[in-house]
Design an enzyme around this catalytic site. Structure first.
Site, PDB file in Angstrom:
ATOM      1  N   GLY A  42       0.802  -1.230   0.000  1.00 53.40           N
ATOM      2  CA  GLY A  42       0.000   0.000   0.000  1.00 53.40           C
ATOM      3  C   GLY A  42       0.828   1.270   0.000  1.00 53.40           C
ATOM      4  N   SER A 150      -6.006   5.562   1.461  1.00 56.62           N
ATOM      5  CA  SER A 150      -6.221   6.985   1.234  1.00 56.62           C
ATOM      6  C   SER A 150      -5.407   7.467   0.045  1.00 56.62           C
ATOM      7  CB  SER A 150      -5.801   7.757   2.482  1.00 56.62           C
ATOM      8  OG  SER A 150      -4.434   7.518   2.750  1.00 56.62           O
ATOM      9  N   GLY A 275      -2.817  17.096   3.668  1.00 57.19           N
ATOM     10  CA  GLY A 275      -3.590  15.979   4.203  1.00 57.19           C
ATOM     11  C   GLY A 275      -3.952  14.973   3.129  1.00 57.19           C
ATOM     12  N   HIS A 448      23.024   2.339  31.505  1.00 57.28           N
ATOM     13  CA  HIS A 448      23.802   3.566  31.445  1.00 57.28           C
ATOM     14  C   HIS A 448      25.052   3.307  30.632  1.00 57.28           C
ATOM     15  CE1 HIS A 448      25.607   7.347  32.621  1.00 57.28           C
ATOM     16  NE2 HIS A 448      26.737   6.691  32.835  1.00 57.28           N
TER      17      HIS A 448
END
Ligand code: FAD
Ligand code: NAD
Length: 470
Positions: A42, A150, A275, A448
């Site tokens: 996609g 979209s 958008g 650390h």
């Protein structure tokens, strides 16, 4: 049952659809995945998340080599640093291909039938597929999943021509660095792809309609990101509305209103990043009786059921943020529900990252949202400039900010601006998913030296006592 009948038919092979299909295969359901493009994946894999991140990484290497290596004692002589844009683009394409091939493999492995073609609802439980080899096939399924995603929004006075007026689809594949690039929209796409072309040498100007860029992020993060991007040479204009445009072969003039005054901007090209909208063209929604919301997304209930029996929808095509991980979660949850399991998506905890330098990452509520909701909260903030690993790595920009409930100490939002903020946010997402408190992060041992210690310090700061706080 005919050969073309499946338990599940998925239309759309993006993150929502391909994961729904894979999960269905894993759960032993006969499944067909209908996708009109040859490569699966996609928008996200082919023209979205992945190619943009490959370009961000390559452009960052180029920017760092040009601007930041000297202080590490790496000298590039006689200014002989140059860019091979063709090689950079080839690497991006190779990354995309490697990933889309990986999905092909997973689809086969999970015994999902792949149909390459355009799917259209015929009503009832049938889907017509116009295959790319010119045939028309009909498949039926107990459940049809719409995952058609979209597409970019076009401004009426700026039709895309791929040269001077471009969308993100074009901006991930330019064959030349524009001298100047106007970017309309200071959201994720505008800032990410604006950063890519700015690093590669374009003079980039971002024009944003709202009072701040990255408007969905916490205001502190957005303010600080604005400063960093300006320092990198990106010109930013907020409160600026683009009203019209003159397009010529040489470039584009944008006519805008800025705080009530008319201001024009000229660029060799303009990237429109205002958008995306749901893609439901020619899907046969009317025939099937699938209703849309007022904003054009497919209307679903809490179980992704559309208004038509047996038809479901997930991903960018339904309400919610248009994000790949949200789409993926919905695909998995829906298929599990169809298999009688308890699939679930937690919509309160959707992480959000803008992959600029530094990266802007957030999850949960922002400080403004907490105020609007009238929730009493405490804030803990810690700067990366006081973290050993960040300094050693030359990654000392930014901060982490934790918002916790004033009474219970439960973490309500975490917002990070830093190098690798996308990776650092993972810890916050997990803590919030388990309903953890700021003190849980503070009292968890962190290796650390790591940049994750900033989150621990911010968590201590929630109760007013950062260990290394000034
Ligand atoms: P899509 O990925 O759009 O997939 C839909 C698929 O359906 C497409 O392949 C399409 O060809 C197919 N299709 C449509 N109609 C039919 C039909 N009728 N028949 C057959 N096939 C059909 N999100 C993030 O979370 N992180 C990021 O970093 C990020 N970066 C992005 C960068 C860019 C430049 C862009 C444009 C987007 C980015 N996104 C990012 C958003 C992300 O790509 C989407 O949220 C995600 O792809 C949505 O998945 P989806 O499966 O719903 O839809
Ligand atoms: P967006 O909605 O994130 O941002 C668009 C911006 O354009 C907004 O700030 C808006 O105010 C502004 N705008 C709209 N009209 C305008 C106008 N006429 N003039 C000036 N400014 C205007 O949209 P996007 O950046 O195009 O991204 C599309 C979708 O893709 C989003 O949902 C986004 O979440 C997703 N995406 C996500 C990522 C990521 O997660 N890193 C990356 C890229 C895209």
């Amino acid at each position: 049952m005919s050969e073309n009948h499946y338990k599940i038919a998925v239309i759309g092979g993006g993150p929502a659809g391909y994961l729904a299909a894979i999960r269905a295969g894993q759960l032993g359901m006969s499944t067909v995945l209908i996708e009109k493009m040859k490569p699966l994946g996609g928008t996200c894999l082919n023209v979205g998340c992945i190619p943009s991140k490959a370009l961000l990484t390559s452009s960052e290497h180029y920017y760092v080599a040009k601007n930041r290596l000297a202080k590490h004692g790496v000298i590039i002589k006689d200014d002989a640093i140059s860019l091979d844009l063709g090689a950079l683009m080839k690497r991006k394409t190779d990354v995309v291909t490697q990933l889309t091939k990986g999905i092909d493999f997973l689809i086969k492995k999970n015994k999902v039938t792949r149909l390459e073609g355009f799917g259209k609802l015929l009503g009832g439980n049938a889907v017509e597929v116009a295959t790319t080899d010119g045939e028309t096939k009909t498949v039926t399924a107990d459940a049809i999943i719409l995952a058609t995603g979209s597409e970019v929004i076009e401004l009426p006075f700026l039709p895309y021509n791929g040269k001077t007026v471009i969308s993100s689809d074009h901006a991930i594949a330019l064959d030349k660095v524009p001298g100047s690039l106007l970017v309309i929209g200071g959201g994720a796409i505008g800032l990410e792809l604006g950063s890519v072309w700015s690093r590669l040498g374009a003079k980039v100007t971002v024009i944003e309609f709202l009072p701040r860029i990255a408007a969905l992020n916490d205001a502190d993060v957005s303010r600080e990101l604005d400063k960093h991007l300006r320092k990198q040479g990106i010109d930013i204009h907020v409160n600026t509305k683009v009203e019209s445009a003159d397009i010529t072969d040489q470039g584009v003039t944008l006519r805008t209103t800025q705080d009530g005054k008319a201001v024009d901007f000229f660029g060799d090209a303009v990237l429109v990043a205002v958008g995306r909208k749901p893609f439901t063209k020619n899907l046969g929604l009317d025939t099937a009786g699938v209703e849309l919301t007022q904003r054009g997304r497919i209307k679903v209930d809490g179980h992704y059921k559309t208004s038509a029996p047996g038809i479901y929808a997930i991903g960018d095509v339904i309400d919610g943020p248009m994000l790949a991980h949200k789409a993926e979660e919905e695909g998995v949850a829906l298929v599990e529900q169809l298999a009688g399991q308890a699939g679930h998506v937690n919509y309160d905890i959707i992480p959000n990252v803008i992959y600029t330098h530094p990266e802007a990452a957030g999850v949960g509520l922002t400080e403004d949202q907490l105020k609007e909701k009238g929730i009493a909260y405490k804030v803990g903030k810690f700067n990366f400039a006081a973290n050993g690993r960040a300094l050693a790595n030359d990654m000392s920009e930014g901060f982490a900010k934790i918002l916790a409930d004033a009474k219970t100490d439960k973490v309500l939002g975490v917002h990070i601006l830093s190098s690798q903020a996308s990776e650092l946010l993972g810890e916050a997402v997990s803590v919030m998913e388990f309903g953890g408190a700021a003190e849980d992060i503070a009292r968890t041992m962190h290796s650390h030296p790591t940049m994750t210690e900033v989150l621990k310090e911010a968590a201590w700061a929630v109760s007013g006592k950062a260990l290394h706080g000034a």
